[in-house]
Scaffold this motif. Structure first.
Motif, short mmCIF file in Angstrom:
data_model
loop_
_atom_site.label_atom_id
_atom_site.label_comp_id
_atom_site.label_asym_id
_atom_site.label_seq_id
_atom_site.Cartn_x
_atom_site.Cartn_y
_atom_site.Cartn_z
N ARG A 51 -81.83 72.17 -92.31
CA ARG A 51 -80.71 71.41 -92.85
C ARG A 51 -79.92 72.17 -93.92
NH1 ARG A 51 -81.60 65.88 -92.09
NH2 ARG A 51 -82.80 65.56 -90.19
N GLU A 54 -76.16 73.13 -93.25
CA GLU A 54 -75.30 71.94 -93.19
C GLU A 54 -75.04 71.38 -94.58
OE1 GLU A 54 -75.62 67.27 -91.74
OE2 GLU A 54 -77.12 68.74 -91.06
N SER A 57 -73.20 74.36 -96.90
CA SER A 57 -72.02 75.07 -96.39
C SER A 57 -72.11 76.57 -96.69
CB SER A 57 -70.72 74.48 -96.96
OG SER A 57 -70.58 73.13 -96.57
#
Length: 229
Positions: A51, A54, A57
């Motif tokens: 994760r 995501e 960024s």
């Protein structure tokens, strides 16, 4: 151009004091909110590796320090019954380096720095922007133990560097009040960013209020940051 580097032990995504729920996403979004160049993380739950890009960024390069005892979603489900109690007991933990997408990032490998019989600790090296090698480490407690593990991490980082690259050592050193020969000054506390070969700002330790969210203090460690010129 200046390079902003941060380090944060995210305490398995826990608040201080630990609560039943976790805050890993909030932590990653917070530490990356104003677009730093490099972020070094320790005690990342292994499930969270997928994760990181995501939520941040940024580019994410991670290495597992301790593998999950309960594989897959089962370990995550058990941990979520009480995040503050179980921490990484079932889901393992990792180190990760986040790098801005505007910079190149190259995995230079990793090394176990802990002795057999102690909790497994690693250092990872990442080449950044063709000018830096960032070594992200998490040492065990105990001054002599931590000093020995730091010595191994330093040797690994310097061996992973290339001609004219600036070596940056960052992470949870579990050491206070020390000076590493040839490197910049340490911060207050046990989390540090040290470098050789460039000018650097004094380490900035985030005040507690900067890591508060919804009435919770995120992690039992404060982020540390420096700017490199």
């Amino acid at each position: 151009m200046p390079l902003v580097v941060r380090t944060w032990n995210v305490f398995h995504g826990n608040a201080l004091p630990p609560r039943r729920r976790g805050f890993l996403r909030e932590m990653i979004e917070l530490i990356c909110d104003d677009s730093p160049d490099v972020v070094c993380l320790q005690e990342v739950p292994v499930w969270g590796i997928a994760r990181l890009e995501e939520w941040s960024s940024m580019q994410a390069l991670a290495v597992v320090a301790r593998s999950p005892r309960v594989p897959g979603r089962a370990g995550v489900r058990v941990t979520r019954w009480n995040q503050g109690f179980f921490r990484s007991a079932f889901v393992g933990q990792a180190n990760a380096v986040l790098v801005a997408r505007s910079l190149t990032a190259e995995d230079r490998g990793h090394l176990q720095i802990s002795d057999s019989g102690r909790e497994r600790r690693v250092v990872q090296a990442v080449g950044v922007g063709g000018s830096y090698v960032i070594a992200n480490l998490h040492a065990n407690r105990g001054r002599e133990v931590a000093e020995s593990e730091l010595k191994r991490a330093r040797a690994f980082a310097e061996a992973a560097s290339r001609v004219d690259e600036i070596v940056v050592l960052a992470g949870d050193f579990n050491l206070r009040d020390f000076q590493l020969d040839g490197y910049s000054a340490s911060a207050a506390g046990i989390d540090h960013i040290l470098l050789q070969g460039a000018s650097v700002s004094a380490p900035l330790v985030w005040p507690t209020e900067r890591r508060e969210r919804d009435g919770a203090v995120l992690s039992d460690h404060a982020p540390v940051e420096v700017t490199i010129w």
